[in-house]
Design a protein around this motif. Structure first.
Motif, mmCIF file in Angstrom:
data_model
loop_
_atom_site.group_PDB
_atom_site.id
_atom_site.type_symbol
_atom_site.label_atom_id
_atom_site.label_comp_id
_atom_site.label_asym_id
_atom_site.label_seq_id
_atom_site.Cartn_x
_atom_site.Cartn_y
_atom_site.Cartn_z
ATOM 1 N N ILE A 86 0.857 -1.186 0.000
ATOM 2 C CA ILE A 86 0.000 0.000 0.000
ATOM 3 C C ILE A 86 0.887 1.228 0.000
ATOM 4 O O ILE A 86 1.744 1.385 0.869
ATOM 5 N N ALA A 88 0.543 5.032 0.395
ATOM 6 C CA ALA A 88 -0.399 6.077 0.805
ATOM 7 C C ALA A 88 0.222 7.452 0.658
ATOM 8 O O ALA A 88 1.363 7.672 1.080
ATOM 9 N N THR A 96 -4.633 3.437 6.177
ATOM 10 C CA THR A 96 -3.732 2.279 6.118
ATOM 11 C C THR A 96 -3.663 1.550 7.461
ATOM 12 O O THR A 96 -3.316 0.363 7.506
ATOM 13 N N VAL A 108 3.239 -1.079 4.208
ATOM 14 C CA VAL A 108 2.755 0.283 3.967
ATOM 15 C C VAL A 108 3.921 1.222 3.671
ATOM 16 O O VAL A 108 4.892 1.283 4.426
#
Length: 366
Positions: A86, A88, A96, A108
């Protein structure tokens, strides 16, 4: 097998972070070894039309800080596409946390675009610091933010990655208003850190000596106290025939092709996309000495750098370009060369591919 990564951004309005998120998504999907996905959480906007691979895009319609319906849609999207990374952007880091709770093996990456973050304090800083415990990597757009991230956050690693610019939208919609020969453009949403009031004060002085010049401010109007203050200043100082507000626009390439000078009057910055866009079009520029602006603009070589929050200095910088057109043109050409050579999408994408591969290898070892 392609590495699958989901980029998350809160809106698709025409801001710097939003533009980077969409451009990165598009650029990654041109590679053979990465499958990129894009999620807008709260608001769609003009940048939606720039999304090239719509099948990999999801809009959550998130209405609340903790929106169960939106989270359920996002969980299903991540599971269905087997996404393991992910990425972000800016404030979307909050969502997240919930992704990590649901998918423990997900990694993340937080992309820190906002120069003003170095001024965070109190509960806002504490909240971000707590959330940073789940960040595998923090990507910062300049060295100042990178140093701040190392000192203030708890991420496993922090890195610097210069922004890049792509002007792929070739539409020709926005015709600059007025009939001036000299069009000064400022591409910056109406937010206090962009300090448009300082720019307006400088522009008022320019009009004392130049009648055939206009200022065009391109960027989201948030309809708040700050934007009202800008509108009131324009009205009070009788600037409405020379100053024009445009709100969100996506045809930036066409807008800049009509401009004579690009300006940024910010109090704080990371590395503004607008500056790189000015450079791609070879515009002479005046910028304030904030963030990484001075890495791009070498004073009197690739543009003019002035002190922030100083309208007299800003006035003198713009005046220098208006009065010295030959030198201004040369500085614009120099800026174009610098941006083309140092802020290309290829170097940016290669950096991310390497980062994602290293993260993916960590996942595979577990």
């Amino acid at each position: 097998m392609s590495i699958k990564v989901l980029h998350i951004i809160d809106s698709l309005l025409t801001g710097g972070a939003e533009t980077i998120a969409v451009n990165t998504f598009n650029a990654l999907n041109r590679q053979q070894d990465v499958e990129a996905y894009l999620c807008a959480t709260r608001i769609e906007g003009p940048l939606k039309e720039n999304i090239e691979k719509r099948s990999n895009y999801i809009f959550l319609r998130k209405k609340y800080s903790i929106d169960i319906r939106a989270l359920t849609r996002l969980y299903s999207f991540i599971k269905r596409n087997d996404i393991k990374i992910i990425h972000a952007h800016t404030t979307s880091f909050f969502i997240t946390v919930f992704i990590k709770l649901k998918f423990l093996n997900t990694k993340v990456v937080w992309h820190n675009h906002t120069g003003a973050n170095i001024n965070l304090s109190g509960w806002r800083l504490l909240f971000l610091k707590l959330c940073s415990n789940i960040f595998h990597t923090v990507i910062n757009v300049n060295e100042e933010l990178n140093s701040w991230s190392k000192n203030k956050l708890n991420a496993s690693s922090t890195v610097v990655l210069n922004n890049f610019s792509e002007l792929t939208n070739n539409s020709r919609v926005t015709k600059l208003k007025g009939n001036s020969t000299e069009n000064i453009v400022c591409v910056a949403g109406l937010r206090p850190e962009k300090d448009h009031l300082n720019l307006l004060a400088a522009f008022s002085k320019i009009l004392d000596g130049f009648n055939d010049v206009s200022l065009h401010i391109i960027g989201k109007n948030y309809k708040n106290k700050y934007s009202s203050a800008i509108e009131e200043y324009i009205y009070k100082h009788q600037l409405s025939t020379n100053v024009f507000l445009y709100d969100n626009c996506t045809d930036i390439k066409y807008i800049l092709s009509q401009a004579s000078i690009g300006v940024l009057s910010s109090k704080s910055e990371g590395l503004p996309i607008s500056l790189l866009e000015y450079g791609m079009l070879g515009l002479p520029v005046v910028v304030t000495e904030v963030g990484d602006c001075t890495k791009v603009v070498k004073n009197s070589v690739t543009g003019i750098v002035v002190e922030k929050e100083n309208n007299e200095a800003l006035f003198e910088g713009v005046l220098q370009l208006l009065e010295g057109k030959t030198k201004a043109k040369l500085m614009g050409q120099n800026l174009k060369i610098l941006v083309t050579e140092n802020y290309s999408s290829s170097a940016y994408v290669d950096f991310l591919r390497t980062l994602y591969k290293s993260i993916n290898e960590c996942n595979n070892k577990k």
